[in-house]
Design an enzyme around this catalytic site. Sequence first.
Site, PDB file in Angstrom:
ATOM      1  N   GLY A   1      -7.803   0.782   6.659  1.00  0.00           N
ATOM      2  CA  GLY A   1      -7.861  -0.624   6.282  1.00  0.00           C
ATOM      3  C   GLY A   1      -6.705  -1.394   6.871  1.00  0.00           C
ATOM      4  CB  CYS A   2      -5.052  -4.503   5.801  1.00  0.00           C
ATOM      5  SG  CYS A   2      -3.632  -5.524   6.224  1.00  0.00           S
ATOM      6  CG  PHE A   3      -2.118  -2.991  10.774  1.00  0.00           C
ATOM      7  CD1 PHE A   3      -1.855  -4.235  10.246  1.00  0.00           C
ATOM      8  CD2 PHE A   3      -2.496  -2.919  12.112  1.00  0.00           C
ATOM      9  CE1 PHE A   3      -1.935  -5.389  11.016  1.00  0.00           C
ATOM     10  CE2 PHE A   3      -2.578  -4.066  12.904  1.00  0.00           C
ATOM     11  CZ  PHE A   3      -2.296  -5.309  12.340  1.00  0.00           C
ATOM     12  CD1 TRP A   4       0.135  -6.289   8.180  1.00  0.00           C
ATOM     13  CD2 TRP A   4      -0.794  -7.608   6.623  1.00  0.00           C
ATOM     14  NE1 TRP A   4      -0.213  -7.478   8.774  1.00  0.00           N
ATOM     15  CE2 TRP A   4      -0.774  -8.296   7.857  1.00  0.00           C
ATOM     16  CE3 TRP A   4      -1.330  -8.230   5.506  1.00  0.00           C
ATOM     17  CZ2 TRP A   4      -1.282  -9.598   7.992  1.00  0.00           C
ATOM     18  CZ3 TRP A   4      -1.842  -9.521   5.631  1.00  0.00           C
ATOM     19  CH2 TRP A   4      -1.809 -10.187   6.864  1.00  0.00           C
TER      20      TRP A   4
ATOM     21  CE1 TYR B   1      -5.978  -8.467   2.373  1.00  0.00           C
ATOM     22  CE2 TYR B   1      -3.935  -7.257   2.738  1.00  0.00           C
ATOM     23  CZ  TYR B   1      -5.316  -7.332   2.808  1.00  0.00           C
ATOM     24  OH  TYR B   1      -6.022  -6.264   3.291  1.00  0.00           O
TER      25      TYR B   1
END
Length: 219
Positions: free
Chosen positions: A48-51, A193
């Site tokens: 998913g989102c790499f953050w 987020y």
Amino acid sequence: MRQIFAALLVAVTGCANASAAERMLVAPAPVRDETPKTELQTAVLAGGCFWGVEGVFERLQGVTSVKSGYAGGNKMTAKYSVIGTGLTGHAEAVEIRYDPKKITYGTLLRIFYSVAHDPTQLNRQGPDTGTQYRSAIFPQTPEQAQLAKAYIAQLEAARTWGKIVTTIEPDKPFYTAETYHQNYLRANPTQPYIVYNDLPKVEALKKLFPTLWSNKPAA
């Protein structure tokens, strides 16, 4: 889009930590693990989102660096503005450099499945949808590929979750993402987020794996 979605969700629910309860499971330790090594090793994972994935792995003892980037496609399309189409073959991924004398590839996979993402979500994670958010392992060696296959089989046999949809994609280069994506979680800890989707993962790591937790994040 993901920032806007999360901001609206937090505003409506008033519950920034609701996602922490979505899945907080401790995967079993791998039966098989890598052979002893003395030099730093590299792992590339996508969840998913790499953050948030970066935010988890940078807090592990033995991890020396974590970079956000793209894997699965070619160099020409390794750009944030392009991979959002879901047509490039890329997944948002992280490159993890680690000291195998302090932490093993098997342990990294255990963290990947326990707190970094949900391996049962096909081509999505939380509010983010598309193949760029798929669950994927990009083995850097034949041994890593074998260990990944063995661990997935172990998890499915244990029936900890439903069907695991993680793909294993060897021989796919990693391309570092734009500078503003690096260390994003630490640089933006109050962004909705991050608060809703990613900080609960970091807190879960600290709670479930206290002996692996590092107070100092990797570079």
